[in-house]
Motif scaffolding. Sequence first.
Motif, PDB file in Angstrom:
ATOM      1  N   THR A 130      38.142  25.670  42.460  1.00  0.00           N
ATOM      2  CA  THR A 130      37.837  26.202  43.665  1.00  0.00           C
ATOM      3  C   THR A 130      38.703  25.445  44.524  1.00  0.00           C
ATOM      4  O   THR A 130      38.433  24.091  44.497  1.00  0.00           O
ATOM      5  CB  THR A 130      36.380  26.547  44.224  1.00  0.00           C
ATOM      6  N   ALA A 131      39.341  26.147  45.631  1.00  0.00           N
ATOM      7  CA  ALA A 131      39.995  25.485  46.823  1.00  0.00           C
ATOM      8  C   ALA A 131      40.089  26.333  47.853  1.00  0.00           C
ATOM      9  O   ALA A 131      40.553  27.613  47.882  1.00  0.00           O
ATOM     10  CB  ALA A 131      41.259  25.122  46.367  1.00  0.00           C
ATOM     11  N   ALA A 132      39.408  25.974  49.100  1.00  0.00           N
ATOM     12  CA  ALA A 132      38.956  26.994  50.013  1.00  0.00           C
ATOM     13  C   ALA A 132      38.443  28.059  49.729  1.00  0.00           C
ATOM     14  O   ALA A 132      37.503  28.158  48.894  1.00  0.00           O
ATOM     15  CB  ALA A 132      40.464  27.151  50.701  1.00  0.00           C
ATOM     16  N   ASP A 133      39.152  29.351  49.761  1.00  0.00           N
ATOM     17  CA  ASP A 133      38.464  30.567  49.223  1.00  0.00           C
ATOM     18  C   ASP A 133      39.252  30.955  48.357  1.00  0.00           C
ATOM     19  O   ASP A 133      39.286  32.178  47.665  1.00  0.00           O
ATOM     20  CB  ASP A 133      38.686  31.659  50.448  1.00  0.00           C
ATOM     21  N   LEU A 134      40.037  30.161  47.526  1.00  0.00           N
ATOM     22  CA  LEU A 134      40.834  30.261  46.265  1.00  0.00           C
ATOM     23  C   LEU A 134      39.607  30.050  44.904  1.00  0.00           C
ATOM     24  O   LEU A 134      39.092  28.955  45.009  1.00  0.00           O
ATOM     25  CB  LEU A 134      41.945  29.562  46.142  1.00  0.00           C
ATOM     26  N   ARG A 135      39.745  30.814  44.209  1.00  0.00           N
ATOM     27  CA  ARG A 135      38.890  30.620  42.938  1.00  0.00           C
ATOM     28  C   ARG A 135      39.931  31.039  41.445  1.00  0.00           C
ATOM     29  O   ARG A 135      40.529  31.851  41.685  1.00  0.00           O
ATOM     30  CB  ARG A 135      37.596  31.632  42.844  1.00  0.00           C
ATOM     31  N   ILE A 136      39.826  30.205  40.701  1.00  0.00           N
ATOM     32  CA  ILE A 136      40.558  30.280  39.230  1.00  0.00           C
ATOM     33  C   ILE A 136      39.693  30.031  38.241  1.00  0.00           C
ATOM     34  O   ILE A 136      38.758  29.235  38.163  1.00  0.00           O
ATOM     35  CB  ILE A 136      41.788  29.381  39.441  1.00  0.00           C
ATOM     36  N   ASP A 137      39.812  31.037  37.237  1.00  0.00           N
ATOM     37  CA  ASP A 137      39.100  31.057  36.107  1.00  0.00           C
ATOM     38  C   ASP A 137      40.315  30.695  35.094  1.00  0.00           C
ATOM     39  O   ASP A 137      40.707  31.624  34.362  1.00  0.00           O
ATOM     40  CB  ASP A 137      38.305  32.303  35.681  1.00  0.00           C
ATOM     41  N   PRO A 138      40.448  29.316  34.609  1.00  0.00           N
ATOM     42  CA  PRO A 138      41.496  29.133  33.639  1.00  0.00           C
ATOM     43  C   PRO A 138      41.243  29.974  32.265  1.00  0.00           C
ATOM     44  O   PRO A 138      42.158  30.334  31.466  1.00  0.00           O
ATOM     45  CB  PRO A 138      41.587  27.699  33.259  1.00  0.00           C
ATOM     46  N   ALA A 139      40.039  29.801  31.763  1.00  0.00           N
ATOM     47  CA  ALA A 139      39.553  30.400  30.369  1.00  0.00           C
ATOM     48  C   ALA A 139      40.207  31.970  30.347  1.00  0.00           C
ATOM     49  O   ALA A 139      40.802  32.525  29.482  1.00  0.00           O
ATOM     50  CB  ALA A 139      38.276  30.254  30.076  1.00  0.00           C
ATOM     51  N   ALA A 140      39.922  32.891  31.645  1.00  0.00           N
ATOM     52  CA  ALA A 140      40.189  34.168  31.506  1.00  0.00           C
ATOM     53  C   ALA A 140      41.570  34.398  32.365  1.00  0.00           C
ATOM     54  O   ALA A 140      42.019  35.593  32.108  1.00  0.00           O
ATOM     55  CB  ALA A 140      38.963  34.777  32.367  1.00  0.00           C
ATOM     56  N   ARG A 141      42.266  33.331  32.657  1.00  0.00           N
ATOM     57  CA  ARG A 141      43.450  33.381  33.301  1.00  0.00           C
ATOM     58  C   ARG A 141      43.497  34.355  34.473  1.00  0.00           C
ATOM     59  O   ARG A 141      44.363  35.247  34.484  1.00  0.00           O
ATOM     60  CB  ARG A 141      44.613  33.558  32.483  1.00  0.00           C
ATOM     61  N   ARG A 142      42.281  34.156  35.364  1.00  0.00           N
ATOM     62  CA  ARG A 142      42.145  35.201  36.547  1.00  0.00           C
ATOM     63  C   ARG A 142      42.167  34.334  37.626  1.00  0.00           C
ATOM     64  O   ARG A 142      41.506  33.329  37.858  1.00  0.00           O
ATOM     65  CB  ARG A 142      40.996  36.125  36.431  1.00  0.00           C
ATOM     66  N   PRO A 147      37.893  38.007  48.200  1.00  0.00           N
ATOM     67  CA  PRO A 147      37.405  38.871  47.354  1.00  0.00           C
ATOM     68  C   PRO A 147      38.484  39.657  46.553  1.00  0.00           C
ATOM     69  O   PRO A 147      38.393  40.468  45.757  1.00  0.00           O
ATOM     70  CB  PRO A 147      36.944  40.073  48.338  1.00  0.00           C
ATOM     71  N   ARG A 148      39.993  39.304  46.900  1.00  0.00           N
ATOM     72  CA  ARG A 148      41.079  39.879  46.437  1.00  0.00           C
ATOM     73  C   ARG A 148      41.539  39.255  44.917  1.00  0.00           C
ATOM     74  O   ARG A 148      41.697  38.128  44.926  1.00  0.00           O
ATOM     75  CB  ARG A 148      41.953  39.914  47.396  1.00  0.00           C
ATOM     76  N   GLU A 149      41.524  39.962  43.816  1.00  0.00           N
ATOM     77  CA  GLU A 149      42.040  39.322  42.719  1.00  0.00           C
ATOM     78  C   GLU A 149      43.613  39.306  42.616  1.00  0.00           C
ATOM     79  O   GLU A 149      44.239  40.383  42.927  1.00  0.00           O
ATOM     80  CB  GLU A 149      41.452  40.069  41.434  1.00  0.00           C
ATOM     81  N   LEU A 150      44.177  38.399  42.233  1.00  0.00           N
ATOM     82  CA  LEU A 150      45.597  38.230  42.332  1.00  0.00           C
ATOM     83  C   LEU A 150      46.230  38.702  40.808  1.00  0.00           C
ATOM     84  O   LEU A 150      45.631  38.305  39.965  1.00  0.00           O
ATOM     85  CB  LEU A 150      45.877  36.910  42.812  1.00  0.00           C
ATOM     86  N   ASP A 151      47.391  39.297  41.309  1.00  0.00           N
ATOM     87  CA  ASP A 151      48.067  39.784  39.965  1.00  0.00           C
ATOM     88  C   ASP A 151      49.366  38.725  39.729  1.00  0.00           C
ATOM     89  O   ASP A 151      50.276  39.175  40.421  1.00  0.00           O
ATOM     90  CB  ASP A 151      48.553  41.168  40.379  1.00  0.00           C
ATOM     91  N   LEU A 152      49.106  38.106  38.762  1.00  0.00           N
ATOM     92  CA  LEU A 152      50.039  36.870  38.713  1.00  0.00           C
ATOM     93  C   LEU A 152      50.705  36.816  37.398  1.00  0.00           C
ATOM     94  O   LEU A 152      49.986  37.415  36.470  1.00  0.00           O
ATOM     95  CB  LEU A 152      49.293  35.441  38.475  1.00  0.00           C
TER      96      LEU A 152
END
Length: 225
Positions: A130-142, A147-152
């Motif tokens: 987590t960083a500010a309002d950014l959340r990253i799930d490395p295992a799921a790569r999401r 609230p917005r999921e990023l399409d990366l």
Amino acid sequence: MLLAEDDRAIRHALERALTLEGYTVTAVADGVEALAAAHRARPDILVLDVMMPGIDGLQVCRVLRAEGDRTPILMLTALVETPDRIAGLDAGADDYVAKPFDVEEVFARLRALLRRTAPPPDEPVDHRITAADLRIDPAARRAWRGPRELDLTRTEFDLLELLARNTGIVLDHATIYDRIWGYDFGPGSKNLAVYVGYLRRKVDEPEGPPLIHTVRGVGYVLRRA
């Protein structure tokens, strides 16, 4: 591995070299065959020539990405101008090699792509960054911004994860190239700037505070403004 190259001499030479290197290679001569082969059995990685008759490498890339296929793709291209590289990245390619190429460079780029896509051996599924309002799930790569999921793309995700793991720390160009690509493209390369531009457009919003900042002459950092 799936190799698509319409030049018979290059295809056969590269197929032999890759096989000797330990890869199991399916080699085809055009984009139609490449899509058919990819649909029959999903490869671990694709090596696509850009300019092929019928369906070219960029179109193959676009079709697979539109289908949700995130298999890493290395493009082979004689088109080395910046707009051509950007077209490849836009199509969903993860990396490219300019023709004529040294086969050792191809091997190095393939190893770098495969390292980035290998599942972490011991990382728990719920280990999030987590960083500010950014959340990253490395295992799921999401990843999410609020609230917005990023399409990366694969490379965009790896770059965002690297910056987020080092929140507040300025990472120089050489460090980022080494961690993401496994080698340095050289001082004249715009590869990193192109990817950071794509990532900013997906992560930052015009009305919100930016997270990704340029430290001129040094590199990039993820932090609140």
